[in-house]
Scaffold this motif. Structure first.
Motif, PDB file in Angstrom:
ATOM      1  N   GLU A  41     -67.888  81.818  46.675  1.00 55.46           N
ATOM      2  CA  GLU A  41     -67.372  83.135  46.367  1.00 55.46           C
ATOM      3  C   GLU A  41     -68.219  83.780  45.274  1.00 55.46           C
ATOM      4  OE1 GLU A  41     -63.200  83.015  46.272  1.00 55.46           O
ATOM      5  OE2 GLU A  41     -62.955  85.075  45.585  1.00 55.46           O
ATOM      6  N   SER A  84     -68.376  87.439  42.890  1.00 58.13           N
ATOM      7  CA  SER A  84     -67.769  88.712  42.505  1.00 58.13           C
ATOM      8  C   SER A  84     -68.785  89.533  41.736  1.00 58.13           C
ATOM      9  CB  SER A  84     -66.542  88.469  41.617  1.00 58.13           C
ATOM     10  OG  SER A  84     -65.498  87.911  42.364  1.00 58.13           O
ATOM     11  N   SER A  86     -67.523  94.303  50.594  1.00 58.77           N
ATOM     12  CA  SER A  86     -66.635  93.151  50.403  1.00 58.77           C
ATOM     13  C   SER A  86     -66.294  92.543  51.757  1.00 58.77           C
ATOM     14  CB  SER A  86     -65.349  93.579  49.687  1.00 58.77           C
ATOM     15  OG  SER A  86     -65.626  94.061  48.392  1.00 58.77           O
ATOM     16  N   ARG A 114     -67.841  84.389  50.353  1.00 59.63           N
ATOM     17  CA  ARG A 114     -66.946  85.545  50.188  1.00 59.63           C
ATOM     18  C   ARG A 114     -67.479  86.425  49.072  1.00 59.63           C
ATOM     19  NH1 ARG A 114     -61.971  86.745  51.816  1.00 59.63           N
ATOM     20  NH2 ARG A 114     -61.700  84.617  52.632  1.00 59.63           N
ATOM     21  N   GLN A 168     -66.898  89.727  46.800  1.00 59.87           N
ATOM     22  CA  GLN A 168     -65.919  90.693  46.331  1.00 59.87           C
ATOM     23  C   GLN A 168     -66.637  91.698  45.443  1.00 59.87           C
ATOM     24  OE1 GLN A 168     -62.560  90.511  47.206  1.00 59.87           O
ATOM     25  NE2 GLN A 168     -62.345  92.519  46.269  1.00 59.87           N
ATOM     26  N   VAL A 169     -66.605  92.960  45.847  1.00 59.32           N
ATOM     27  CA  VAL A 169     -67.232  94.024  45.062  1.00 59.32           C
ATOM     28  C   VAL A 169     -66.128  94.889  44.484  1.00 59.32           C
ATOM     29  CG1 VAL A 169     -68.855  95.941  45.053  1.00 59.32           C
ATOM     30  CG2 VAL A 169     -69.221  94.012  46.616  1.00 59.32           C
ATOM     31  N   THR A 170     -66.111  94.999  43.164  1.00 55.64           N
ATOM     32  CA  THR A 170     -65.057  95.785  42.509  1.00 55.64           C
ATOM     33  C   THR A 170     -65.643  96.999  41.811  1.00 55.64           C
ATOM     34  OG1 THR A 170     -65.269  94.376  40.556  1.00 55.64           O
ATOM     35  CG2 THR A 170     -63.595  93.770  42.162  1.00 55.64           C
TER      36      THR A 170
END
Lengths: 115, 113
Positions: B10, B12, B87, B108, B110-112
């Motif tokens: 994962e 981020s 994402s 995985r 995850q783009v925030t």
């Protein structure tokens, strides 16, 4: 059709029951593949069809799993006497014959839950 | 036997950051193909790229680029200026002389904001 179609999209079954999952590939695609994706895991190969024959069944996890393809088109994956560990998303993909195909097109999958 | 390893489970990042997804493969075949697929939350696998073993040229498609290095058996994927829509789970896959694809376990992303 325009894409690979799988049905049902979701299936909940009781342990010990048999289930059938269906895949309708892209018209003209002679190669068809079944994969299984367990929660948080990668894709596990199950079986490959070229036309109606299955030259590679090496991924079928047990003799409870079988698959057939008729008319060089629709394929059915059957799981007999389902167990809880069979719960997963079952994905189907199709392509032109492997030597001619740039990519494999996947369906949206059937989410199987065995309770 | 063929194997694909995606060591990053994962990742981020904050939007607009660049991110590289690693893929290392093993095969005894001299001719093989490498793939990247994207699996958004909807679940459907989306084809991104195929590379054959004889073509080590890097490829760029918009914000996406791929770096294929046979010497290290790697086929890494970089997203430049990441966006929230990136994402997804990204899978690297390999096909050798057999017709089936062998997949890695996925990364995985995850783009925030």
């Amino acid at each position: 059709g325009a894409g690979v179609s799988q049905s049902p999209s979701n299936k909940v079954t009781e342990k010990g029951k048999d289930v059938e999952l269906r895949c309708d590939p892209i018209s003209g695609h002679t190669a068809l593949y079944w994969y299984r994706q367990s929660l948080g895991q990668g894709l596990e190969f199950l079986i490959y069809f070229q036309g109606n024959s299955a030259p590679d069944k090496s991924g079928l996890p047990s003799d409870r799993f079988s698959a057939e393809r008729t008319g060089g088109s629709v394929s059915t994956l059957t799981i007999q006497r389902t167990q809880q560990e069979d719960s997963a998303v079952y994905l189907c993909a199709s392509s032109l014959s492997p030597g001619r195909s740039k990519s494999y097109t996947f369906g949206s999958g059937t989410r199987l839950t065995v309770v | 036997a063929q194997k694909v390893t995606q060591a990053q489970t994962e990742i981020s990042v904050v939007e607009k950051e660049d991110v590289t997804l690693d893929c290392v493969y093993e095969t005894r075949d001299t001719t093989y193909y490498l793939f990247w697929y994207k699996q958004p939350p909807s679940g459907e696998l989306v084809f991104l790229i195929r590379r054959n073993s004889f073509d080590e040229q890097n490829e760029i498609s918009g914000r996406y680029s791929w770096n294929f290095q046979k010497s290290t058996s790697s086929f890494n994927f970089t997203i430049t200026a990441s966006q929230v829509v990136d994402s997804a789970v990204y899978f690297c896959a390999l096909r050798g002389t057999a017709s089936k694809l062998t997949f890695g376990t996925g990364t995985r992303l995850q783009v925030t904001l």
